[in-house]
Design a protein around this motif. Structure first.
Motif, PDB file in Angstrom:
ATOM      1  N   LEU A 165       0.772  -1.194   0.037  1.00  0.00           N
ATOM      2  CA  LEU A 165       0.003  -0.093  -0.084  1.00  0.00           C
ATOM      3  C   LEU A 165       0.829   1.192  -0.005  1.00  0.00           C
ATOM      4  O   LEU A 165       0.278   2.447  -0.171  1.00  0.00           O
ATOM      5  CB  LEU A 165      -0.921  -0.058   1.400  1.00  0.00           C
ATOM      6  CG  LEU A 165      -2.164  -1.204   1.159  1.00  0.00           C
ATOM      7  CD1 LEU A 165      -2.267  -1.362   2.731  1.00  0.00           C
ATOM      8  CD2 LEU A 165      -3.057  -0.659   0.564  1.00  0.00           C
ATOM      9  N   VAL A 219      -5.780   4.119   2.835  1.00  0.00           N
ATOM     10  CA  VAL A 219      -5.799   2.552   3.415  1.00  0.00           C
ATOM     11  C   VAL A 219      -7.446   2.257   3.560  1.00  0.00           C
ATOM     12  O   VAL A 219      -7.954   1.388   3.220  1.00  0.00           O
ATOM     13  CB  VAL A 219      -5.037   2.104   4.724  1.00  0.00           C
ATOM     14  CG1 VAL A 219      -5.441   0.891   5.224  1.00  0.00           C
ATOM     15  CG2 VAL A 219      -3.481   2.262   4.513  1.00  0.00           C
ATOM     16  N   TRP A 243      -2.347  -7.975   3.095  1.00  0.00           N
ATOM     17  CA  TRP A 243      -2.156  -6.590   3.027  1.00  0.00           C
ATOM     18  C   TRP A 243      -0.900  -5.977   3.451  1.00  0.00           C
ATOM     19  O   TRP A 243      -0.648  -6.651   4.621  1.00  0.00           O
ATOM     20  CB  TRP A 243      -3.289  -5.745   3.829  1.00  0.00           C
ATOM     21  CG  TRP A 243      -4.677  -5.971   3.135  1.00  0.00           C
ATOM     22  CD1 TRP A 243      -5.664  -6.553   3.615  1.00  0.00           C
ATOM     23  CD2 TRP A 243      -5.231  -5.542   1.745  1.00  0.00           C
ATOM     24  NE1 TRP A 243      -6.680  -6.606   3.087  1.00  0.00           N
ATOM     25  CE2 TRP A 243      -6.428  -5.673   1.775  1.00  0.00           C
ATOM     26  CE3 TRP A 243      -4.642  -4.633   0.773  1.00  0.00           C
ATOM     27  CZ2 TRP A 243      -7.205  -5.455   0.729  1.00  0.00           C
ATOM     28  CZ3 TRP A 243      -5.389  -4.329  -0.204  1.00  0.00           C
ATOM     29  CH2 TRP A 243      -6.633  -4.497  -0.257  1.00  0.00           C
ATOM     30  N   ILE A 271      -5.201  -1.650   9.617  1.00  0.00           N
ATOM     31  CA  ILE A 271      -5.471  -2.442   8.633  1.00  0.00           C
ATOM     32  C   ILE A 271      -6.363  -3.916   9.212  1.00  0.00           C
ATOM     33  O   ILE A 271      -7.239  -4.261   8.718  1.00  0.00           O
ATOM     34  CB  ILE A 271      -4.155  -3.278   7.938  1.00  0.00           C
ATOM     35  CG1 ILE A 271      -3.630  -2.107   7.188  1.00  0.00           C
ATOM     36  CG2 ILE A 271      -4.436  -4.375   6.938  1.00  0.00           C
ATOM     37  CD1 ILE A 271      -2.297  -2.447   6.529  1.00  0.00           C
TER      38      ILE A 271
END
Length: 470
Positions: A165, A219, A243, A271
């Motif tokens: 990310l 995110v 992730w 996350i």
């Protein structure tokens, strides 16, 4: 049953049982057979839903990966440009994407490490484009569609993606982009200002709360998406394995290490709060990405929200192999590689978490960028790395897999410096095209990869059989 009941209370309840069947979830009330059957069916349905929710997802059990209850060991690759190929806008080529996926799957490669998207302005030399996040909260929908399409096609082939990310380096925006948006000034360009100036600037990221909040907004946006082609929420898609906070996140100074650790902990917690189904990883190089502090590496990996550990290995970049002595320096590169791996495996053993070598590469012979050049040094390095991964995994160690860098596939580079309109290769825009890419014409390298893919496949099957016979 209430915790403050006395023994006498319990005895009274056991003596004065009313007639009929009992459900422990219903406060001891007598129930008919029909009601009991209904409750049983409901419980079974809930259990089935719970199991189906995890079907196809890669999970960690007892320090090892499992998928659908079977030990999961793998040889994967880096395919950073997958979402761009999946788009129908600039850079998109869905026919090539499917061709690449088919070729990799036919080899047994089922694990791809992929950039979600790049950030900031287009038209900047050495930066990937088109960008996904053009400004905070402003997204290029063609790249989002490309990511959706990529995940759909990977799901059809039972392939899984590790999606990163953020990026500490300039080639996709990352740290520099968020600092610029946070009002910290213009990020230096390494190709113009040099890497020392760039690294001094991005060392501010660890302590820049505004930059962090902009990243967290991103995110939240990505993880809350639903795939337009499959109808699956990203959080429910088993085509995603993990992730990843970023590509090679670094503090870039020893002074910034405490803030760096704090940021990683916040990011992983965010996350995890958004997605309970998928694994969370850092994307770290190992101690090399922690200012050579193994204690920092152990602490960031020990975080309860981090499911497995990563390391990267770059003998040329790290000064172990010289441009004009790549084959001759293979021995010292391998010795240093083993030492680096062993020290990180010891940490994984203490943490009881799997380890993935998710980046490693070696230049073509003679530091050539030509697809026709030989790869004796690279092939030798790949063989050695694969042997370390496979040997450790066979002995029950914590190595779970590896992703070589990177897949060039059917690309045909036209320029040493990537230009808009050129094929995407395994080498991002800041690197010479062909430097670390593995193309379909690299037959000797692909033979080495194929042999290790088969070894890891057999290992998974063998461990599954041995568990089944216990």
């Amino acid at each position: 049953m209430a915790r403050n009941m006395s023994v006498n209370d319990v005895e009274q309840i056991s003596i004065q049982k009313p007639k009929g069947r009992f459900c422990p979830l219903c406060a001891g009330l007598p129930l008919s057979k029909t009601t009991m059957r209904k409750i049983f069916c409901c419980l079974m349905m809930l259990a089935a839903l719970s199991l189906s929710a995890k079907k196809g997802f890669v999970q960690v059990k007892d320090g090892h990966f499992v998928r659908d209850g079977i030990p999961y060991y793998y040889v994967g690759t880096n395919f950073w440009y997958g979402a761009i190929l999946g788009s129908e806008g600039q850079g998109g080529n869905r026919a090539r994407l499917c061709k690449e996926l088919d070729r990799m799957r036919a080899m047994g490669i089922d694990n791809l490490r992929i950039l979600v998207g790049s950030d900031g302005q287009r038209g900047i030399k050495t930066k990937v484009e088109p960008t996904l996040q053009e400004a905070p909260g402003v997204y290029n929908d063609t790249i989002l569609a490309g990511l959706d399409y990529l995940l759909m096609e990977m799901g059809k082939r039972r392939m899984v993606a590790v999606l990163y990310l953020n990026n500490s380096w300039e080639w996709s925006g990352g740290y520099g982009y968020y600092l610029e948006q946070a009002g910290e000034g213009k990020a230096p360009r390494p190709d113009e200002d040099g890497y020392p100036a760039f690294m001094k600037f991005v060392a501010r990221y660890a302590t820049c709360e505004k930059a962090h909040q902009l990243f967290y907004d991103y995110v939240r946006f990505i993880l809350s998406r639903t795939n337009r082609y499959t109808g699956l929420k990203y959080t429910d898609d088993p085509a995603i394995m993990s992730w990843q906070i970023g590509n090679e996140p670094r503090a870039f100074s020893t002074e910034a290490l405490p803030a760096f650790e704090k940021w990683l902990a916040e990011a992983s917690a965010l996350i995890r709060s958004l997605d309970a189904n998928h694994l969370v990883s850092i994307g770290s190089e190992g101690s090399w990405g922690c200012e050579n502090d193994y204690g920092v590496y152990e602490r960031i990996c020990a975080d309860k929200n981090i499911d497995y550990c990563n390391i990267h290995l770059w003998p040329y970049n790290w000064g172990w192999a010289r441009t004009d002595h790549l084959v001759e320096d293979l021995a010292v590169s391998c010795r240093n590689t083993k030492d680096y791996i062993d020290r990180h495996l010891a940490i994984c053993a203490r943490l009881s978490k799997p380890l993935v070598m998710e980046e490693f590469g070696y230049p073509r012979d003679g530091f050539s960028f030509s697809l026709s050049s030989t790869t004796e040094g690279r092939d030798g390095y790949y063989k050695y790395v694969f042997s370390l991964v496979g040997d450790n995994a066979e002995k029950g160690g914590y190595f779970a897999g590896c992703n070589f860098w990177g897949w060039g596939g059917f690309a045909k580079p036209r320029h040493e410096q990537w230009e808009v309109g050129d094929d995407y290769t395994g080498d991002p825009a800041q690197e010479a095209q062909g430097l670390n890419s593995v193309f379909v014409t690299d037959t000797t390298t692909l033979q080495v990869v194929k042999a290790e893919v088969e070894r890891m496949r057999r290992l998974g099957q063998s461990k599954h059989k041995s568990r089944s016979h216990r």
